[in-house]
Write a protein that holds these residues in place. Structure first.
Motif, short mmCIF file in Angstrom:
data_model
loop_
_atom_site.label_atom_id
_atom_site.label_comp_id
_atom_site.label_asym_id
_atom_site.label_seq_id
_atom_site.Cartn_x
_atom_site.Cartn_y
_atom_site.Cartn_z
N VAL A 108 1.00 -1.09 0.04
CA VAL A 108 0.07 -0.24 0.04
C VAL A 108 0.99 1.21 -0.05
N PRO A 109 1.06 1.84 -1.10
CA PRO A 109 1.92 3.06 -1.22
C PRO A 109 1.35 4.38 -0.63
N GLU A 110 2.51 4.85 -0.25
CA GLU A 110 2.38 6.21 0.52
C GLU A 110 3.35 7.29 -0.21
N ARG A 111 2.97 8.40 -0.53
CA ARG A 111 4.03 9.46 -0.80
C ARG A 111 4.85 9.85 0.15
N PRO A 112 6.18 9.83 -0.24
CA PRO A 112 7.26 10.16 0.78
C PRO A 112 6.99 11.51 1.38
N ASP A 113 7.15 11.54 2.88
CA ASP A 113 7.07 12.50 3.79
C ASP A 113 8.14 12.08 4.72
N PRO A 114 9.55 13.05 4.47
CA PRO A 114 10.68 12.65 5.47
C PRO A 114 10.27 12.76 6.97
N GLY A 115 9.31 13.60 7.16
CA GLY A 115 8.73 13.65 8.78
C GLY A 115 8.38 12.52 9.22
N GLN A 116 7.79 11.58 8.36
CA GLN A 116 7.26 10.18 8.94
C GLN A 116 8.19 9.08 8.91
N ARG A 117 9.53 9.41 8.26
CA ARG A 117 10.50 8.21 8.17
C ARG A 117 11.40 8.40 9.20
N SER A 118 11.91 7.09 9.47
CA SER A 118 13.07 7.05 10.74
C SER A 118 14.14 5.95 10.23
N HIS A 119 15.26 6.58 10.40
CA HIS A 119 16.28 5.46 10.15
C HIS A 119 16.28 4.19 11.24
N ASP A 120 15.48 4.59 12.43
CA ASP A 120 15.34 3.37 13.36
C ASP A 120 14.53 2.37 12.71
N ASP A 121 13.53 2.83 12.02
CA ASP A 121 12.62 1.85 11.28
C ASP A 121 13.28 0.89 10.29
N ILE A 122 14.37 1.47 9.60
CA ILE A 122 15.15 0.64 8.66
C ILE A 122 16.04 -0.27 9.42
N GLU A 123 16.74 0.53 10.54
CA GLU A 123 17.50 -0.62 11.36
C GLU A 123 16.96 -1.65 12.04
N ARG A 124 15.70 -1.40 12.51
CA ARG A 124 14.79 -2.51 12.91
C ARG A 124 14.58 -3.59 11.85
N THR A 125 14.18 -3.40 10.56
CA THR A 125 14.08 -4.17 9.94
C THR A 125 15.22 -4.92 9.22
N VAL A 126 16.49 -4.23 9.32
CA VAL A 126 17.60 -4.99 8.94
C VAL A 126 17.88 -5.98 9.95
#
Length: 172
Positions: A108-126
């Motif tokens: 389910v795509p969402e338009r990019p919003d840098p305020g809603q993105r976190s490097h922590d989310d990526i690290e948790r996934t990795v």
């Protein structure tokens, strides 16, 4: 908050379907299918080196295998999401892969919003992918603002409130 690229309700696998959990995500696709998806990534990203496109496809396979096996919300990096988009375009292949992983993974795509993105989310996934026993190409999993590997994907996956929806929901 609306989840960016997420998964939605999925149909349960047919009776007798075996959820596939390989440690080598590349083994999830035949050479022909892998090359077809890799070339879709290349077509969508003129000038990209084939080796990078192949790495993207391998990491999206690891991401999807991990997402299908956990109840934990996971998010792909923008680069890996490019591979997910390419794989989804191969609808029959994607449906078959999801069935073998144990449930359909909706995007389910969402338009990019840098305020809603976190490097922590990526690290948790990795960390989840590595814990599942899959290798991770860290150059493809940089933060949302990183552009070391430029891609055409223009959507994102937001935080831990559930950007990925697996049907049926994994037990965990």
């Amino acid at each position: 908050m609306t989840a960016a690229c997420t998964t939605g309700p999925q149909k349960p696998p047919p009776p007798g379907a075996l959820a596939l959990r390989p440690t080598n995500p590349r083994a999830l696709l035949s050479d022909a299918d892998f090359n077809a998806v890799m070339h879709t990534v290349l077509d969508n990203n003129p000038g990209m080196e084939p080796g990078i496109a192949g790495r993207i496809v391998v990491d999206v396979l690891a991401f999807l295998a991990t997402a299908a096996a956990t109840a934990e919300p996971l998010v792909p990096s923008r680069v890996v999401d490019e591979g997910w988009h390419a794989l989804i375009l191969h609808t029959s292949l994607y449906q078959s892969l999801c069935a073998r992983l144990g449930g359909f993974i909706h995007h389910v795509p969402e338009r990019p919003d840098p305020g809603q993105r976190s490097h922590d989310d990526i690290e948790r996934t990795v960390a989840a992918i590595e814990a599942a026993g899959h290798p991770v190409d860290r150059d493809l999993w940089r933060g949302p603002e990183d552009s070391v590997v430029p891609v055409a994907a223009n959507c994102q996956h937001s935080g831990p409130e559930g950007p990925i929806v697996i049907i049926p929901k994994p037990k965990g």
